[in-house]
Design a protein around this motif. Structure first.
Motif, PDB file in Angstrom:
ATOM      1  N   UNK A  79       0.935  -1.172   0.181  1.00  0.00           N
ATOM      2  CA  UNK A  79      -0.162   0.227  -0.144  1.00  0.00           C
ATOM      3  C   UNK A  79       0.916   1.383  -0.379  1.00  0.00           C
ATOM      4  N   UNK A  80       0.646   2.452  -0.570  1.00  0.00           N
ATOM      5  CA  UNK A  80       1.153   3.510  -0.899  1.00  0.00           C
ATOM      6  C   UNK A  80       2.598   3.513  -1.997  1.00  0.00           C
ATOM      7  N   UNK A  81       3.040   2.337  -2.441  1.00  0.00           N
ATOM      8  CA  UNK A  81       3.431   1.831  -3.493  1.00  0.00           C
ATOM      9  C   UNK A  81       2.845   1.055  -4.709  1.00  0.00           C
ATOM     10  N   UNK A  82       3.857   1.024  -6.209  1.00  0.00           N
ATOM     11  CA  UNK A  82       2.968   0.894  -7.287  1.00  0.00           C
ATOM     12  C   UNK A  82       3.983  -0.663  -6.910  1.00  0.00           C
ATOM     13  N   UNK A  83       2.459  -1.332  -8.396  1.00  0.00           N
ATOM     14  CA  UNK A  83       2.979  -2.386  -8.215  1.00  0.00           C
ATOM     15  C   UNK A  83       4.042  -2.907  -9.063  1.00  0.00           C
ATOM     16  N   UNK A  84       4.857  -4.185  -8.143  1.00  0.00           N
ATOM     17  CA  UNK A  84       5.821  -3.968  -9.219  1.00  0.00           C
ATOM     18  C   UNK A  84       5.763  -5.688  -9.342  1.00  0.00           C
ATOM     19  N   UNK A  85       5.963  -6.277 -10.900  1.00  0.00           N
ATOM     20  CA  UNK A  85       6.007  -7.644 -11.305  1.00  0.00           C
ATOM     21  C   UNK A  85       7.683  -8.026 -11.942  1.00  0.00           C
ATOM     22  N   UNK A  86       8.237  -8.843 -11.114  1.00  0.00           N
ATOM     23  CA  UNK A  86       9.332 -10.066 -12.039  1.00  0.00           C
ATOM     24  C   UNK A  86       9.467 -10.410 -12.938  1.00  0.00           C
ATOM     25  N   UNK A  87       8.909 -10.389 -14.418  1.00  0.00           N
ATOM     26  CA  UNK A  87       9.266 -11.990 -15.238  1.00  0.00           C
ATOM     27  C   UNK A  87       9.808 -12.619 -15.676  1.00  0.00           C
ATOM     28  N   UNK A  88       9.603 -13.442 -16.195  1.00  0.00           N
ATOM     29  CA  UNK A  88      10.482 -14.317 -16.703  1.00  0.00           C
ATOM     30  C   UNK A  88      10.945 -15.002 -15.738  1.00  0.00           C
ATOM     31  N   UNK A  89      10.856 -15.331 -14.853  1.00  0.00           N
ATOM     32  CA  UNK A  89      11.538 -15.904 -13.085  1.00  0.00           C
ATOM     33  C   UNK A  89      11.955 -17.363 -13.173  1.00  0.00           C
ATOM     34  N   UNK A 106       3.587   5.464  -4.898  1.00  0.00           N
ATOM     35  CA  UNK A 106       2.719   6.249  -5.502  1.00  0.00           C
ATOM     36  C   UNK A 106       1.553   7.296  -4.376  1.00  0.00           C
ATOM     37  N   UNK A 107       1.975   8.689  -4.615  1.00  0.00           N
ATOM     38  CA  UNK A 107       0.805   9.542  -3.729  1.00  0.00           C
ATOM     39  C   UNK A 107      -0.488   9.019  -4.756  1.00  0.00           C
ATOM     40  N   UNK A 108      -0.456   8.370  -5.868  1.00  0.00           N
ATOM     41  CA  UNK A 108      -2.258   8.439  -6.287  1.00  0.00           C
ATOM     42  C   UNK A 108      -3.023   7.509  -5.417  1.00  0.00           C
ATOM     43  N   UNK A 109      -1.851   6.648  -4.936  1.00  0.00           N
ATOM     44  CA  UNK A 109      -2.922   5.571  -3.884  1.00  0.00           C
ATOM     45  C   UNK A 109      -3.563   6.520  -2.101  1.00  0.00           C
ATOM     46  N   UNK A 110      -3.183   7.684  -1.908  1.00  0.00           N
ATOM     47  CA  UNK A 110      -3.340   8.023  -1.080  1.00  0.00           C
ATOM     48  C   UNK A 110      -4.269   9.255  -1.218  1.00  0.00           C
ATOM     49  N   UNK A 111      -4.790   9.578  -2.269  1.00  0.00           N
ATOM     50  CA  UNK A 111      -5.296  10.755  -2.163  1.00  0.00           C
ATOM     51  C   UNK A 111      -6.526  10.134  -3.663  1.00  0.00           C
ATOM     52  N   UNK A 120       3.814   1.580 -15.217  1.00  0.00           N
ATOM     53  CA  UNK A 120       3.393   0.000 -15.588  1.00  0.00           C
ATOM     54  C   UNK A 120       4.980  -0.818 -15.204  1.00  0.00           C
ATOM     55  N   UNK A 121       5.017  -1.547 -14.694  1.00  0.00           N
ATOM     56  CA  UNK A 121       5.954  -2.631 -14.243  1.00  0.00           C
ATOM     57  C   UNK A 121       6.899  -2.806 -16.084  1.00  0.00           C
ATOM     58  N   UNK A 122       5.885  -2.894 -16.651  1.00  0.00           N
ATOM     59  CA  UNK A 122       7.154  -2.830 -18.049  1.00  0.00           C
ATOM     60  C   UNK A 122       8.265  -1.873 -18.274  1.00  0.00           C
ATOM     61  N   UNK A 123       7.871  -0.703 -17.986  1.00  0.00           N
ATOM     62  CA  UNK A 123       8.288   0.167 -17.884  1.00  0.00           C
ATOM     63  C   UNK A 123       9.865   0.146 -17.764  1.00  0.00           C
TER      64      UNK A 123
END
Length: 817
Positions: A79-89, A106-111, A120-123
């Protein structure tokens, strides 16, 4: 042969039987705040597709065991952070994967907001680097067809990255957006690594084989513009190699055996409290055995070593030791069955002995609202070359090149990173003490006389011992970044300056003042517009600064820093967490380009061979420009499939002594790369790669000078008045790789077949100048039937084609334990 086939089939059948009970795999790691580097507790770790997961403890650490061996995507959220995905593990029974994950707030989650941040994760981009950035994970590097675990080869699949002539099939000359091969800088966990290739061209950065062990690497970040202000000497790219930490839970390792080398890696804990870990690897080539079997005269041989020791002193302080080194030997031996091609190889290049190392410590200290990085290192590169008119006989009276040089740098770098009221602030400085030696004897033209004793060509010889004294280099930078308007608008601005104590104008910080700014704007949830402008400087190579004339006078003391302006704009579309599209346009303007006084050409056209770049008198009044457009599509692993498509349309031009722009040696115009991979059931994997490069420019031979000097130089002399006036055929090739993994109890065996250029396409390269030989290849043919004259006047010139297909099948094994 039948018995061999039966044995192989029986072996692989046995591996599939229940006699070898499969064991489950494990993963572990840490999760930290990207901005402050503080450990994050209660972060959720989820293995997609399994009902398995965990949360991080109070130290930000996690571990998951009993995972069925397979390839997964792993999600990390808090909570409060952007989700991250580790791909191809890849989860295997042999080695426990260890990951260092950084979550971005992720400040947008807090307001309550209507507009979502397009992060997004792929970025691969960040606030500081919103464009011209790509990332590759260790699994993507390992499984890349034709890559042979060589990072320098794998990155040629990315947009704007070319490999010079022959598509980089033989050498790792990294040509980015039409810039020269020596315009790239490399950092390993924040420590600069000047040498990353075996048999590296001094003054440049290319070589035939990379040094870095992919088993150490967690991911690679490539920036081709919008560079952070903390990086000096970056003109075309910055490579940031993020290394893994050693596994804190157990001792483990792997052994890799391929057609050309044997490598082993170990990692694990060094203390009972698990706060000290290590990684160590060693690799040895046996190329000399391969070339002996092929009856080629060259005998390349190399060793390399790599290590990392990390100690977590306390929750706020981490200390690491990093080391990397190599020993390279390149010599010749007698040929059993002579051919014109083999005899040409024998005398056309020098005998090379090199060694290099980089070692040092890095310290990370958490402070209020941020962290401090400190790196203290030393690197040294020793280059010893000798060449004879006949490299087999090695007569002292026929030495044409005797070169001995050493470059050593002692570096101190620090940067302070803070996050205050939404502003990301970074500032720091560097100090480098440079030691350089150079002893050069080089016959450019041998004295030639006619039958009457008249001199028809005077000797041209470079002979000096460089009087360059040790000198200092200093740099300072600052960068500030912030998001505005509900995170729609991101702005990052930086300023850097560099000085040195040697060159005439090198102590003026205003001469190298280099501002830069990058802007990103989220126009919709999935769309972002990006733009950047920057000014960048690079000090001339040490070979140029240390060059002296026959009186031992340093003639390049007035050389200026190479300077480049970058203008880049683009759009990014990220429809989901696993798919990314980018389109970018770029323009690079070069000033103060070094120009050879002897040949009148920009040195930026050189550096993709085994010669020394920059060891000559120059003026720094050349110019250059490169411009084009890039298209990039990346799909991370979903539904068993992943891939990359990149295309670049560009031009690259430099001016020489005549101030006229002409096509550079890197002006291929078109670069296309397509990489595709698929994960089949039962641990089978297939990878395909296709690459296309447009026609590369090349320079024809000077017929008169080549005839006069071939016997002494072993090669033709290029006509630089016609620099890059001709073009080769375009390059294309496809590579394929098949992997099969077997997981036993605590051991994983990966058997792979990698075939480069599987459809046997020709490899375009410039022809080689030589003289025709008799049918037994024991002497040169002549026009008058007499022995060949020293000036070649009765020789019969010919060109040896170099476009034969090169197909390299490699059957290899990797054992993890």
């Amino acid at each position: 042969m039948l018995q061999l086939k039966i044995t192989v089939i029986a072996f692989f059948s046995l591996l599939n039987t229940s006699l070898f009970a499969q064991s489950n795999g494990k993963i572990s790691g840490t999760v930290t705040d990207k901005q402050t580097q503080k450990q994050l507790s209660n972060a959720s770790i989820t293995i997609v597709g399994l009902s398995k997961g965990t949360i991080t403890d109070s130290t930000g650490s996690f571990r998951i065991v009993n995972i069925p061996p397979k390839t997964y995507n792993i999600e990390i959220s808090l909570v409060g952070y952007k989700k991250q995905t580790l791909f191809n593990v890849a989860i295997n029974a042999g080695n426990e994967g260890n990951f260092s994950v950084e979550l971005e707030p992720d400040y947008n989650q807090l307001k309550e907001v209507v507009i979502k941040s397009n992060k997004r994760t792929v970025k691969a981009t960040t606030l500081e680097n919103p464009l011209s950035v790509q990332r590759l994970t260790t699994e993507e590097i390992k499984s890349s067809p034709g890559g042979n675990f060589d990072i320098s080869k794998v990155i040629q699949t990315l947009p704007g990255v070319g490999g010079g002539q022959a598509g980089g099939s033989f050498r790792n000359d990294i040509i980015i957006r039409g810039g020269a091969a020596n315009e790239n800088v490399f950092y390993l966990d924040g420590m600069e690594i000047p040498v990353i290739n075996h048999f590296q061209t001094q003054g440049s950065s290319g070589g035939p084989q990379g040094m870095l062990n992919v088993s150490f690497i967690e991911d690679v970040k490539l920036s081709t513009s919008a560079f952070d202000a903390k990086y000096d000497n970056a003109m075309s790219s910055v490579f940031q190699f993020k290394q893994k930490n050693g596994n804190p839970n157990k001792l483990q390792g792997n052994v890799r055996l391929s057609a050309t080398e044997l490598a082993t890696t170990f990692d694990g804990p060094l203390s009972k409290d698990k706060k000290t870990t290590f990684l160590f690897s060693a690799r040895r080539s046996y190329l000399e055995l391969l070339f002996s079997a092929l009856d080629l005269p060259i005998r390349p041989n190399y060793w390399d070593f790599q290590t990392k020791i990390t100690r977590k002193i306390n929750d706020k302080t981490t200390l690491s030791f990093i080391g990397l080194g190599a020993i390279d030997d390149f010599h010749y031996t007698a040929i059993k069955n002579a051919t014109p091609e083999k005899l040409y190889i024998l005398n056309s290049n020098p005998i090379i002995h090199q060694w290099n190392y980089t070692g040092g410590i890095t310290l990370k200290r958490l402070v209020k609202n941020g962290f401090i990085n400190l790196a203290l290192s030393r690197n040294s590169f020793d280059n010893d070359n000798i060449q004879y008119e006949d490299n087999e006989k090695k007569l002292a009276s026929q030495i044409t090149l005797k070169y001995k040089s050493n470059e050593t740098e002692n570096k101190l770098r620090f940067d302070i990173n803070k996050n205050i009221s939404g502003f990301k602030i970074a500032y720091g400085a560097t100090a480098q003490f440079v030691e350089y030696t150079n002893n050069t004897y080089n016959v450019l033209r041998k004295e030639l006389k006619d039958s009457a004793g008249n001199v028809i060509q005077p000797a041209t010889i470079i002979n000096f011992t460089s009087p360059l004294n040790n000198f200092w280099k200093f740099g300072a930078f600052a960068q500030i970044s912030k998001r505005f308007f509900d995170n729609r608008l991101g702005i990052s601005a930086g300023l850097r300056t560099d000085i040195n104590s040697f060159t005439t104008n090198g102590n003026n910080p205003l001469k190298t003042l280099s501002p830069r700014i990058a802007i990103s704007y989220v126009v919709a949830d999935k769309w972002t517009l990006n733009a950047s402008f920057g000014s960048y400087y690079k000090i001339p190579t040490y070979t140029t600064l240390g060059f002296a004339n026959s009186n031992n006078d340093l003639v390049n003391k007035n050389a200026d820093y190479l300077q480049s302006y970058h203008y880049v704009a683009g759009v990014e579309y990220v429809p989901n967490d696993a798919l990314r599209f980018t389109v970018e346009g770029f323009y690079k303007q070069y000033n103060n380009v070094p120009v050879s006084i002897r040949n009148g050409i920009a040195l930026s056209n050189l550096g993709a061979d085994f010669n020394v770049l920059g060891n000559e008198a120059v003026t720094t009044n050349g110019k250059g420009r490169a411009y084009g457009i890039e298209i990039f599509v990346q799909k991370k692993l979903t539904k068993r499939c992943f891939g990359i498509v990149s295309y670049t349309l560009y031009r690259s031009e430099y001016s020489g002594a005549n101030n006229e722009y002409i096509a550079s040696s890197w002006d291929n115009k078109h670069l296309l790369s397509i990489t595709w991979g698929y994960k089949f059931p039962k641990s089978w994997e297939l990878g395909l790669k296709f690459r296309y490069q447009g026609a590369a420019p090349f320079t024809p031979f000077d017929e008169t000078a080549s005839r006069l000097n071939y016997l002494s130089l072993g090669q033709g002399v290029l006509d630089y008045s016609k620099l890059n006036s001709q073009r080769l055929n375009s390059f294309n090739a496809s590579d394929v790789r098949i992997d099969k993994k077997y997981n036993f109890k605590k051991i994983t065996l990966d058997v792979y077949l990698d075939v480069t250029n599987w459809y046997v396409a020709k490899t375009p390269a410039a022809a080689s100048y030589t003289f025709k030989r008799n049918t037994t290849n024991t002497a040169f043919l002549t026009t008058d039937g007499n022995a060949i004259k020293a000036d070649g006047s009765n020789a019969i010139p010919t060109l040896l084609k170099n476009d034969d297909p090169s197909v390299t099948p490699t059957l290899g094994f990797i054992i993890e334990f």
